[in-house]
Design a protein around this motif. Structure first.
Motif, PDB file in Angstrom:
ATOM      1  N   SER A   1     -11.058   3.487  12.641  1.00 48.01           N
ATOM      2  CA  SER A   1     -10.369   2.969  11.459  1.00 48.01           C
ATOM      3  C   SER A   1      -9.228   2.015  11.805  1.00 48.01           C
ATOM      4  CB  SER A   1      -9.843   4.126  10.612  1.00 48.01           C
ATOM      5  OG  SER A   1      -8.922   4.908  11.364  1.00 48.01           O
ATOM      6  N   SER A   2      -8.765   2.050  13.056  1.00 47.78           N
ATOM      7  CA  SER A   2      -7.681   1.145  13.460  1.00 47.78           C
ATOM      8  C   SER A   2      -8.207  -0.159  14.060  1.00 47.78           C
ATOM      9  CB  SER A   2      -6.770   1.837  14.479  1.00 47.78           C
ATOM     10  OG  SER A   2      -7.474   2.116  15.683  1.00 47.78           O
ATOM     11  N   VAL A   3      -9.527  -0.310  14.114  1.00 47.35           N
ATOM     12  CA  VAL A   3     -10.149  -1.515  14.670  1.00 47.35           C
ATOM     13  C   VAL A   3     -10.761  -2.330  13.538  1.00 47.35           C
ATOM     14  CG1 VAL A   3     -11.876  -2.433  16.268  1.00 47.35           C
ATOM     15  CG2 VAL A   3     -10.663  -0.298  16.808  1.00 47.35           C
ATOM     16  N   GLY A   4     -10.373  -3.586  13.440  1.00 45.65           N
ATOM     17  CA  GLY A   4     -10.936  -4.458  12.422  1.00 45.65           C
ATOM     18  C   GLY A   4     -12.008  -5.365  12.996  1.00 45.65           C
ATOM     19  N   THR A   5     -12.943  -5.752  12.153  1.00 44.28           N
ATOM     20  CA  THR A   5     -13.985  -6.699  12.543  1.00 44.28           C
ATOM     21  C   THR A   5     -13.766  -8.011  11.809  1.00 44.28           C
ATOM     22  OG1 THR A   5     -15.581  -4.908  12.882  1.00 44.28           O
ATOM     23  CG2 THR A   5     -16.464  -7.133  12.665  1.00 44.28           C
ATOM     24  N   LEU A   6     -13.753  -9.113  12.543  1.00 47.26           N
ATOM     25  CA  LEU A   6     -13.682 -10.437  11.934  1.00 47.26           C
ATOM     26  C   LEU A   6     -15.098 -10.855  11.566  1.00 47.26           C
ATOM     27  CD1 LEU A   6     -11.115 -12.313  14.221  1.00 47.26           C
ATOM     28  CD2 LEU A   6     -10.710 -10.731  12.327  1.00 47.26           C
ATOM     29  N   GLN A   7     -15.313 -11.143  10.304  1.00 47.01           N
ATOM     30  CA  GLN A   7     -16.644 -11.455   9.828  1.00 47.01           C
ATOM     31  C   GLN A   7     -16.654 -12.781   9.072  1.00 47.01           C
ATOM     32  OE1 GLN A   7     -18.731  -8.263   7.830  1.00 47.01           O
ATOM     33  NE2 GLN A   7     -17.713  -6.686   9.041  1.00 47.01           N
ATOM     34  N   ARG A   8     -17.814 -13.433   9.120  1.00 47.45           N
ATOM     35  CA  ARG A   8     -18.065 -14.679   8.386  1.00 47.45           C
ATOM     36  C   ARG A   8     -16.983 -15.728   8.647  1.00 47.45           C
ATOM     37  NH1 ARG A   8     -22.524 -12.818   9.014  1.00 47.45           N
ATOM     38  NH2 ARG A   8     -23.576 -11.664   7.321  1.00 47.45           N
TER      39      ARG A   8
ATOM     40  N   MET B   1      -2.205  -4.678   7.906  1.00 44.80           N
ATOM     41  CA  MET B   1      -3.137  -3.694   7.368  1.00 44.80           C
ATOM     42  C   MET B   1      -3.129  -2.397   8.178  1.00 44.80           C
ATOM     43  SD  MET B   1      -6.299  -6.347   6.648  1.00 44.80           S
ATOM     44  CE  MET B   1      -7.536  -5.072   6.339  1.00 44.80           C
ATOM     45  N   GLY B   2      -2.338  -2.366   9.262  1.00 46.46           N
ATOM     46  CA  GLY B   2      -2.261  -1.173  10.088  1.00 46.46           C
ATOM     47  C   GLY B   2      -3.265  -1.121  11.210  1.00 46.46           C
ATOM     48  N   LEU B   3      -3.974  -2.216  11.439  1.00 48.87           N
ATOM     49  CA  LEU B   3      -4.959  -2.264  12.522  1.00 48.87           C
ATOM     50  C   LEU B   3      -4.256  -2.555  13.845  1.00 48.87           C
ATOM     51  CD1 LEU B   3      -7.704  -4.373  10.683  1.00 48.87           C
ATOM     52  CD2 LEU B   3      -7.539  -1.874  10.868  1.00 48.87           C
ATOM     53  N   THR B   4      -4.828  -2.060  14.933  1.00 47.78           N
ATOM     54  CA  THR B   4      -4.240  -2.280  16.255  1.00 47.78           C
ATOM     55  C   THR B   4      -5.029  -3.277  17.094  1.00 47.78           C
ATOM     56  OG1 THR B   4      -5.460  -0.394  17.179  1.00 47.78           O
ATOM     57  CG2 THR B   4      -3.250   0.037  16.285  1.00 47.78           C
ATOM     58  N   SER B   5      -6.281  -3.543  16.720  1.00 47.34           N
ATOM     59  CA  SER B   5      -7.087  -4.521  17.447  1.00 47.34           C
ATOM     60  C   SER B   5      -8.168  -5.056  16.513  1.00 47.34           C
ATOM     61  CB  SER B   5      -7.734  -3.895  18.692  1.00 47.34           C
ATOM     62  OG  SER B   5      -8.646  -2.868  18.320  1.00 47.34           O
ATOM     63  N   VAL B   6      -8.736  -6.187  16.902  1.00 50.15           N
ATOM     64  CA  VAL B   6      -9.826  -6.787  16.141  1.00 50.15           C
ATOM     65  C   VAL B   6     -10.930  -7.200  17.104  1.00 50.15           C
ATOM     66  CG1 VAL B   6      -8.549  -7.577  14.118  1.00 50.15           C
ATOM     67  CG2 VAL B   6      -8.598  -8.994  16.168  1.00 50.15           C
ATOM     68  N   GLU B   7     -12.147  -7.280  16.584  1.00 45.14           N
ATOM     69  CA  GLU B   7     -13.285  -7.676  17.401  1.00 45.14           C
ATOM     70  C   GLU B   7     -14.272  -8.465  16.555  1.00 45.14           C
ATOM     71  OE1 GLU B   7     -14.739  -3.880  18.718  1.00 45.14           O
ATOM     72  OE2 GLU B   7     -16.083  -3.670  16.979  1.00 45.14           O
ATOM     73  N   LEU B   8     -15.217  -9.108  17.230  1.00 49.22           N
ATOM     74  CA  LEU B   8     -16.254  -9.860  16.541  1.00 49.22           C
ATOM     75  C   LEU B   8     -17.449 -10.015  17.454  1.00 49.22           C
ATOM     76  CD1 LEU B   8     -15.821 -13.663  16.715  1.00 49.22           C
ATOM     77  CD2 LEU B   8     -14.124 -12.179  17.759  1.00 49.22           C
ATOM     78  N   LEU B   9     -18.580 -10.365  16.870  1.00 54.86           N
ATOM     79  CA  LEU B   9     -19.800 -10.646  17.627  1.00 54.86           C
ATOM     80  C   LEU B   9     -19.952 -12.148  17.777  1.00 54.86           C
ATOM     81  CD1 LEU B   9     -22.593  -9.840  18.854  1.00 54.86           C
ATOM     82  CD2 LEU B   9     -23.510 -10.084  16.532  1.00 54.86           C
ATOM     83  N   ALA B  10     -20.164 -12.608  19.010  1.00 55.90           N
ATOM     84  CA  ALA B  10     -20.452 -14.019  19.276  1.00 55.90           C
ATOM     85  C   ALA B  10     -21.871 -14.126  19.825  1.00 55.90           C
ATOM     86  CB  ALA B  10     -19.450 -14.610  20.266  1.00 55.90           C
TER      87      ALA B  10
END
Length: 329
Positions: free
Chosen positions: A95-102, A129-138
């Motif tokens: 829940s603390s990890v966000g995904t960058l989308q679109r 938003m309280g997230l500690t990290s973000v990730e995405l698929l390349a």
């Protein structure tokens, strides 16, 4: 929707205002239709891949559903939506990890730095938003895109059938109400620095970058007073004790990374920390691992907002939030 300030965004006025050239706004459900158009246009302009990207199947309803789960950034050029980036939190243990989308910039507006501005704003948004990290698929078909994300502090953390997962930690945000508290912040930060570390400090004139550096120098116990090196570009402060020395650089008058390379900073010695004011876009090539410090000061207020972002494996396991707030680790 509230405007999101980005480092090089234009005036913070509403989309459609005749005076607006470029602005960043929080994405709202009312933007869903326009967002779909930008996403479809951006992904259609890419070379075809197999299997095809799922972005072509997005609808206004699916975009609204993603926004209900998270949030997003929209970039406007005048009254036209030029780009979008959605931030969707994970669930359960993630829940603390966000995904960058679109992540999309309309082909009509590509090549103007809009993507970088949206990413910077999305990092701030995700942190709020309280997230500690973000990730995405390349996708693996676009290695140049992977390199672009790596230049923005992302690193490959996993491999998938058709691409890689890129991730980075988010900024830690603290406030400093007085110049003295700003120096104390720098002093606490010095406690986790070691020889060879790079700190890139950014912020407008008078924001407090040099004040922060003075505290950092005090924490490192270096020689000579810390003053702005604007007219000599760099100053070397030898260590007085067992801590590293400090190389203090002001890159304000430098036009390119090459000019910074010409200063031959590594020759100052391996036992030094390097801090570069006005270093964004100029100093990142000095080290793959660094701390990026952004200082903002509201007009008419002495309160500074300081965001510190760790880039690279060097900072794995370092609790910057505890360091900057002075909380027990």
């Amino acid at each position: 929707m509230p405007v999101i300030r980005a480092d090089s965004a234009a005036a913070a006025t509403a989309p459609g205002d005749p005076g607006t050239e470029r602005s960043l706004w929080l994405a709202g459900p009312e933007d869903a239709g326009a967002i779909v158009e930008v996403v479809h246009a951006a992904f259609a302009a890419r070379p075809p891949v197999d299997p095809p990207a799922t972005a072509g199947r997005e609808t206004a309803e699916s975009i609204r559903a993603l926004l209900e789960r998270g949030s997003g950034v929209t970039a406007w050029m005048g009254d036209r939506l030029a780009g979008v980036l959605l931030v969707v939190p994970g669930e359960g243990a993630r829940s603390s990890v966000g995904t960058l989308q679109r992540v999309s910039v309309h082909p009509d507006f590509q090549g103007h730095g809009i993507a970088a501005e949206m990413v910077a704003a999305a990092h701030r948004l995700a942190s709020e938003m309280g997230l500690t990290s973000v990730e995405l698929l390349a996708r693996e078909e676009f290695p140049a895109l992977t390199r672009w994300w790596q230049r923005h502090g992302y690193r490959v953390v996993d491999h998938r059938d058709h691409g890689v997962i890129l991730a980075r930690t988010l900024p830690v945000t603290v406030e400093a109400a007085t110049p003295e508290s700003m120096q104390q912040l720098g002093e606490r930060l010095a406690g986790v620095l070691r020889p060879g570390d790079l700190v890139v400090a950014e912020g407008p004139l008078g924001a407090g970058k040099t004040t922060l550096t003075q505290g950092l120098g005090r924490g490192l116990q270096v020689a000579d007073p810390i003053i702005s090196p604007t007219f000599v570009l760099s100053r070397v402060h030898p260590p007085l004790g067992q801590r590293p020395g400090l190389v203090h650089v002001d890159a304000y008058r430098l036009g390119s990374p090459d000019e910074l390379d010409d200063l031959d900073l590594p020759s100052s010695g391996p036992g030094y920390v390097t801090l570069v004011e006005w270093g964004r876009g100029r100093a990142e090539q000095l080290a793959p691992h660094r701390l990026e410090v952004d200082v903002a000061r509201e007009p008419g207020s002495d309160v500074r907002t300081v965001q510190v972002t760790a880039v690279g494996e060097r900072w794995d396991g370092v609790d910057l939030r505890a360091v900057l707030t002075g909380e027990p680790r």
